[in-house]
Design an enzyme around this catalytic site. Structure first.
Site, PDB file in Angstrom:
ATOM      1  CG  HIS A  63      -1.849   1.190   1.426  1.00 38.26           C
ATOM      2  ND1 HIS A  63      -1.545   2.224   1.565  1.00 38.26           N
ATOM      3  CD2 HIS A  63      -3.198   1.011   1.295  1.00 38.26           C
ATOM      4  CE1 HIS A  63      -2.918   2.957   1.826  1.00 38.26           C
ATOM      5  NE2 HIS A  63      -3.752   2.118   1.619  1.00 38.26           N
ATOM      6  CD  GLN A  76      -6.766  -4.538   4.575  1.00 40.02           C
ATOM      7  OE1 GLN A  76      -7.240  -5.131   4.858  1.00 40.02           O
ATOM      8  NE2 GLN A  76      -6.896  -3.230   3.920  1.00 40.02           N
ATOM      9  CE  LYS A 118      -7.269  -0.091   6.634  1.00 40.83           C
ATOM     10  NZ  LYS A 118      -7.866   0.141   5.002  1.00 40.83           N
ATOM     11  CB  CYS A 176      -3.690   3.388  -1.352  1.00 41.71           C
ATOM     12  SG  CYS A 176      -5.006   4.442  -1.084  1.00 41.71           S
TER      13      CYS A 176
HETATM   14  C1  LIG Z   1      -2.194  -2.773   3.615  1.00 44.56           C
HETATM   15  C2  LIG Z   1      -2.744  -1.204   4.178  1.00 44.56           C
HETATM   16  N1  LIG Z   1      -1.800  -0.585   4.819  1.00 44.56           N
HETATM   17  C3  LIG Z   1      -1.877   0.554   5.126  1.00 44.56           C
HETATM   18  C4  LIG Z   1      -2.941   1.228   5.112  1.00 44.56           C
HETATM   19  C5  LIG Z   1      -3.492   2.695   5.427  1.00 44.56           C
HETATM   20  O1  LIG Z   1      -4.490   2.572   6.564  1.00 44.56           O
HETATM   21  P1  LIG Z   1      -4.849   3.929   7.066  1.00 44.56           P
HETATM   22  O2  LIG Z   1      -5.600   4.738   5.871  1.00 44.56           O
HETATM   23  O3  LIG Z   1      -6.295   3.420   8.247  1.00 44.56           O
HETATM   24  O4  LIG Z   1      -3.726   4.634   7.737  1.00 44.56           O
HETATM   25  C6  LIG Z   1      -4.248   0.437   4.337  1.00 44.56           C
HETATM   26  C7  LIG Z   1      -5.682   0.916   4.153  1.00 44.56           C
HETATM   27  O5  LIG Z   1      -6.307   0.656   3.373  1.00 44.56           O
HETATM   28  C8  LIG Z   1      -4.001  -0.933   3.909  1.00 44.56           C
HETATM   29  O6  LIG Z   1      -4.737  -1.651   3.350  1.00 44.56           O
END
Ligand SMILES: Cc1ncc(COP(=O)(O)O)c(C=O)c1O
Length: 417
Positions: free
Chosen positions: A130, A211, A234, A373
């Site tokens: 991500h 995740q 999440k 993302c």
């Molecule tokens: C694998 C992963 N890392 C990081 C994030 C970022 O999370 P947050 O937006 O809650 O900081 C996400 C969110 O979609 C994600 O799926």
């Protein structure tokens, strides 16, 4: 199908806990919420705790000596202890509240990274990350001349572990920054093995567990990871709160990031000294209600049992992959159900991912479309965008059927001939 033999718990009563699931999405069309990888829904047990805080004991933490502040502080710190137990950290001092995964990773980049990385050092990330686990390292690279490298993925969507071993051995890797579970491919990475190899080669490992922590048992001591980041929203908790876990010795050694109230021990006009862990990293008034809400979410998940949640999601994902494979022209990305989290990102031949998501929405099915993302991963997959169905503890086999039936409607509308 609500009493399907594969449900490890009473799914109907679980669904009744989530008010949002029991409403129509459009007039007469029930909601099928399959965008859980973006954010999960919240049970009334969490909503009630937020409400109680604001109605009954709203006050700042760590500051007052009045009863309300003491109550708020106790609940806020109690939530930290719940999170400690949940991930099996050694001490509550290793559990830092942040705004979420993104902030947790940035914190490590800006503190540990800035003090321990020098020009030429390598941060080893992967092609399936991500943006939250790429961009903070790129920003640091621009500032410090460190190098960010990416472990490739294999055609089946798993990580190329042979390449990982070589890169660790051949490059001056100081930190491995890897997702536990990919938010697009669903790939579950072998973190325990990756941590062992990283340590053998003198590197630390940071795990993006956004995740994984919501979906499966995660034990930071068993995995032997150095840092682990995740988000409350999440995992059935509120937005605006997340966790950075770090091994105590590492956190002790790191300078603070943001400065302000609560993170100091003493302040004079000439300079300041820092509070102990975890407060050194928690400047300013924190997200109090949200932290307490996260504690309630942890209670909820632990009462169900993370093994049960994981087993349920595996069964749903396996079923979804089987059913999606029946739909002509649909390609699902990532490995088989056995190596996959509760995520199915797919493409429909001849249709754009956004059009697919929009038409699914008209059928009551909420999925996400785009690059999720993970733009670099999509370029490796050679697709501009995918649609993504992602499941959580409350999803049913019936909902998978609704998704698949809706996909036939989508295909009839969008794909001709
Ligand atoms: C694998 C992963 N890392 C990081 C994030 C970022 O999370 P947050 O937006 O809650 O900081 C996400 C969110 O979609 C994600 O799926």
């Amino acid at each position: 199908m609500l009493n399907h033999p594969k449900y490890p718990y009473d799914i109907a009563s679980i669904r009744a806990d989530f008010p949002i699931l029991n409403q129509d999405h459009h007039d007469g069309v029930p909601l099928v919420y399959l965008d859980n990888a973006a954010s999960s829904q919240k049970p009334r047990q969490v909503l009630d705790v937020l409400d109680q805080y604001y109605r009954q004991y709203n006050a700042n933490v760590h500051r007052g000596i009045h009863k309300l502040s003491e109550e708020a502080t106790a609940a806020y710190e109690d939530a930290r202890k719940k999170v400690r137990r949940f991930i099996n950290a050694n001490s509550r001092r290793e559990v830092i509240y942040t705004r979420g995964t993104t902030e947790s990773i940035n914190l490590v980049a800006q503190t540990w990274g800035r003090t321990h990385l020098k020009a030429g050092d390598v941060v080893l990330s992967t092609q399936m990350e991500h943006h939250a686990n790429i961009v903070p390292w790129q920003m640091l690279a621009a500032e410090r001349n460190i190098i960010v490298k990416y472990v490739p993925i294999l055609p089946d969507g798993t990580l190329d572990m042979e390449a990982y071993g070589h890169m660790l051995h051949d490059e001056p890797v100081k930190l491995v920054a890897v997702a536990h579970v990919s938010n697009v491919l669903g790939t579950v990475n072998p973190i325990e093995e990756m941590a062992r190899l990283a340590h053998e080669n003198g590197a630390l490992i940071l795990v993006d567990a956004a995740q994984s922590v919501p979906h499966m048992p995660v034990d930071v001591q068993a995995l032997d990871v150095d840092f682990l980041a995740f988000s409350s929203h999440k995992m059935a908790g509120p937005t605006g709160i997340g966790i950075l876990y770090g091994k105590r010795a590492l956190l002790e050694d790191m300078p603070p990031w943001m400065g302000g109230g609560d993170m100091i021990s003493t302040v004079t006009f000439e300079g300041s000294t820092w509070n102990g862990l975890p407060y050194k990293f928690e400047a300013g008034t924190p997200s109090i209600a949200e932290a307490i809400g996260l504690g309630a979410a942890v209670d909820y998940l632990m009462a169900l049992g993370m093994e049960h949640i994981h087993a349920h999601e595996q069964a749903i994902t396996e079923y979804a992959l089987e059913r999606l494979a029946e739909v002509p022209g649909v390609t699902v990305f990532g490995p088989d159900a056995g190596q996959k989290g509760a995520v199915a990102a797919f493409a429909v031949e001849g249709a754009h991912a956004h059009d697919v998501a929009q038409l699914l929405d008209a059928e009551g099915v909420a999925v996400r479309a785009g690059h999720h993302c993970a733009m670099p991963l999509h370029s490796v997959l050679n697709v501009a965008a995918t649609s993504r169905a992602s499941f959580y503890l409350y999803n049913t086999f019936d909902e998978v059927d609704v998704l698949v039936n809706a996909l036939y409607v989508v295909k009839n509308t969008l794909v001709r001939g």
